[in-house]
Design a protein around this motif. Structure first.
Motif, PDB file in Angstrom:
ATOM      1  N   ASP A  36      47.075  75.010  20.681  1.00 39.97           N
ATOM      2  CA  ASP A  36      47.894  76.013  21.732  1.00 39.97           C
ATOM      3  C   ASP A  36      49.227  76.560  21.108  1.00 39.97           C
ATOM      4  N   THR A  42      49.145  69.756  23.708  1.00 39.84           N
ATOM      5  CA  THR A  42      48.006  69.396  24.581  1.00 39.84           C
ATOM      6  C   THR A  42      46.802  70.138  23.744  1.00 39.84           C
ATOM      7  N   PRO A  44      43.813  72.664  23.230  1.00 45.88           N
ATOM      8  CA  PRO A  44      43.495  74.003  23.965  1.00 45.88           C
ATOM      9  C   PRO A  44      42.288  74.031  24.542  1.00 45.88           C
ATOM     10  N   ASP A  45      42.054  74.810  25.497  1.00 43.59           N
ATOM     11  CA  ASP A  45      40.921  74.954  26.367  1.00 43.59           C
ATOM     12  C   ASP A  45      39.913  75.580  25.348  1.00 43.59           C
ATOM     13  N   PRO A  46      38.664  74.690  25.469  1.00 45.12           N
ATOM     14  CA  PRO A  46      37.503  75.329  24.624  1.00 45.12           C
ATOM     15  C   PRO A  46      37.118  76.733  24.790  1.00 45.12           C
ATOM     16  N   ASP A  47      37.392  77.203  25.916  1.00 44.47           N
ATOM     17  CA  ASP A  47      36.992  78.618  26.333  1.00 44.47           C
ATOM     18  C   ASP A  47      37.810  79.415  25.580  1.00 44.47           C
ATOM     19  N   ARG A  48      39.079  79.181  25.317  1.00 39.52           N
ATOM     20  CA  ARG A  48      39.678  79.988  24.463  1.00 39.52           C
ATOM     21  C   ARG A  48      39.395  80.359  23.004  1.00 39.52           C
ATOM     22  N   ASP A  50      36.233  79.767  22.131  1.00 43.18           N
ATOM     23  CA  ASP A  50      35.181  80.165  22.205  1.00 43.18           C
ATOM     24  C   ASP A  50      35.400  81.796  22.152  1.00 43.18           C
ATOM     25  N   GLN A 110      44.417  84.826  21.473  1.00 47.46           N
ATOM     26  CA  GLN A 110      44.185  84.044  22.428  1.00 47.46           C
ATOM     27  C   GLN A 110      45.255  83.014  22.637  1.00 47.46           C
ATOM     28  N   ARG A 124      46.200  62.783  20.982  1.00 44.20           N
ATOM     29  CA  ARG A 124      45.472  63.207  22.176  1.00 44.20           C
ATOM     30  C   ARG A 124      44.202  62.506  21.892  1.00 44.20           C
ATOM     31  N   THR A 129      33.466  67.628  20.526  1.00 43.56           N
ATOM     32  CA  THR A 129      33.345  68.809  21.209  1.00 43.56           C
ATOM     33  C   THR A 129      32.168  69.469  21.131  1.00 43.56           C
TER      34      THR A 129
END
Length: 449
Positions: A36, A42, A44-48, A50, A110, A124, A129
């Motif tokens: 990120d 942290t 990153p959100d996997p949706d981002r 994707d 993103q 982490r 994933t």
């Protein structure tokens, strides 16, 4: 269909994994950790992630970027760009840079950064994933022997250089390059001999610890120094030796590799139903071939098994050099230029062998567990023998690139790296270790918000 046997399997491996011909092509495989941009500590959100990949609109069955690089995802969320094979170094770098720019743009949109470290420096949770059968079986397999496999899968990234295997001009001679000999090529030291696959195989392994040390860039794991310049290399040295050690380096590389493949433990068994792909503990591919005929593996199983082997140098028709940590920014260009120059020019290869001669005894034991490999991972360019060998190799590569006008900028990058790091007994890991803890990792890796 003729059943697969030990002899037919070894013959197939020997004939396909070293494709013989005049060398010249170059490729790179660049793995990246994903951060990120505003909060690199942290995950990153996997949706981002994707969304970034979806924005490229690549066909799922052929995910090629505009200039031909293949894009894949690694089990811990890393992404990998594999360039097409180019006819020369300059062409390879140009194609990879163009596709990498497109990839970086998509991720930046993103709020994500492609971060070049050999290991994830931040603390982490390690999680596979990609919940695919291959990676679930891999997680189970490596988990039998400790945490190292999961660390590799989830928190490491590399710069890999791919080079043609070479010719077979001296099929009946010894090209293990143990030093000495004349200049007629009969021992692999002549101009034509240096283009032979035996000499190139030997050079790749002899050069390996120098590449580890010069480009070490993974001194941190879980937010703390580990005591290694290349923690990534230390992790690989602790994993299943049947698939991570180099094969025997004496004799014909094709024969040694074929035996290695069959003696390696089976990591996973592909199944068409919903059952897990987990392989029986202790099963080697050779033992699988000894089972009753209906239970034996097929040629497709053998080909898949080859993709689950991870030695420092992997023959895939070409030679894939796998021991280099991921580099910050466009730093991957330097190891690509160094190795390609040494392998493309017989005089440069001769000079490299001479520079590497003091490491001959220490590299006789296969990597990544031999003494030279261990020193490289621990000390980097602080090791005086490795440093002198590296300086000799950098000088040889610079000289070779001087004859290539298209590679002038690459030669400059090589010289600047040599001056900044090996000449001063340093490697990229030292920059990270010397940064105040509050500023680790180096700020140039994370785009400002």
């Amino acid at each position: 269909m003729t059943p697969l046997t030990q002899s037919s399997a070894e013959a197939y491996v020997a004939s396909t994994c070293f494709k013989i011909g005049p060398p010249g092509r170059v490729g790179v495989e660049l793995e990246w950790l994903v951060h990120d941009s505003c909060h690199p500590h942290t995950a990153p959100d996997p949706d981002r992630v994707d969304a970034a990949l979806d924005s490229l609109r690549l066909p799922p069955d052929l995910p090629l970027l505009p200039h031909g690089s293949r894009l894949t995802r690694e089990p811990g969320g890393q992404v990998e760009l594999s360039s097409p094979a180019a006819d020369d170094l300059a062409g390879c770098v140009q194609l990879a840079r163009l596709d990498l720019a497109a990839l970086r743009t998509a991720f930046a949109a993103q709020g994500l950064t492609l971060a070049g470290y050999g290991t994830e420096p931040h603390a982490r949770e390690r999680e596979v994933t990609l919940r695919q059968p291959r990676y679930l079986a891999m997680e189970e397999f490596f988990g039998r022997a400790g945490p190292w496999g999961k660390i590799m899968m989830c928190t490491t990234a590399s710069t890999q250089v791919c080079l043609d295997a070479g010719t077979d001009d001296y099929a009946g001679t010894d090209h293990t390059a143990q030093g000495g000999g004349g200049s007629d090529g009969s021992d692999g030291t002549g101009p034509a001999g240096r283009l032979g696959f035996r000499a190139r195989w030997a050079l790749a392994h002899r050069l390996g610890p120098v590449l580890v040390a010069a480009f070490a860039n993974s001194p941190l794991l879980d937010g703390r120094p580990t005591g290694y310049r290349s923690t990534r290399q230390a992790v690989w040295s602790r994993m299943d030796p049947s698939r991570t050690l180099a094969p025997a380096l004496d004799g014909d590389p094709r024969t040694a590799w074929a035996r290695y493949v069959l003696d390696a433990a089976v990591l996973c068994v592909r199944r068409s139903d919903d059952r897990p792909w987990n392989a029986p503990a202790g099963l080697t591919f050779r033992a699988w071939l000894d089972r009753p005929e209906p239970e034996r593996p097929t040629l497709a199983d053998l080909e898949y098994h080859l993709t689950t082997l991870f030695p420092p140098v992997r023959p895939r028709g070409y030679l894939e050099l796998r021991m280099i940590d991921a580099q910050p920014g466009d730093g991957w260009v330097v190891p690509a230029a160094l190795t390609a120059a040494l392998f493309a020019d017989p005089k440069a290869a001769d000079a490299a062998f001479e520079a590497l001669e003091p490491l001959a005894a220490a590299t006789a034991e296969p990597g990544p567990r031999g003494p030279a490999w261990t020193r490289a991972a621990t000390r980097g360019m602080d090791d005086p023998v490795l440093r002198q060998a590296a300086l000799g190799c950098f000088a040889a590569a610079e000289s070779a690139l001087a004859d290539q006008p298209a590679a002038a900028k690459l030669r400059t990058a090589l010289a600047e790296f040599a001056d900044r790091y090996p000449t001063r007994g340093r490697c990229p890991a030292d920059d990270l270790l010397e940064a105040p803890a509050a500023r680790r990792p180096a700020p140039e890796e994370d785009a400002p918000c």
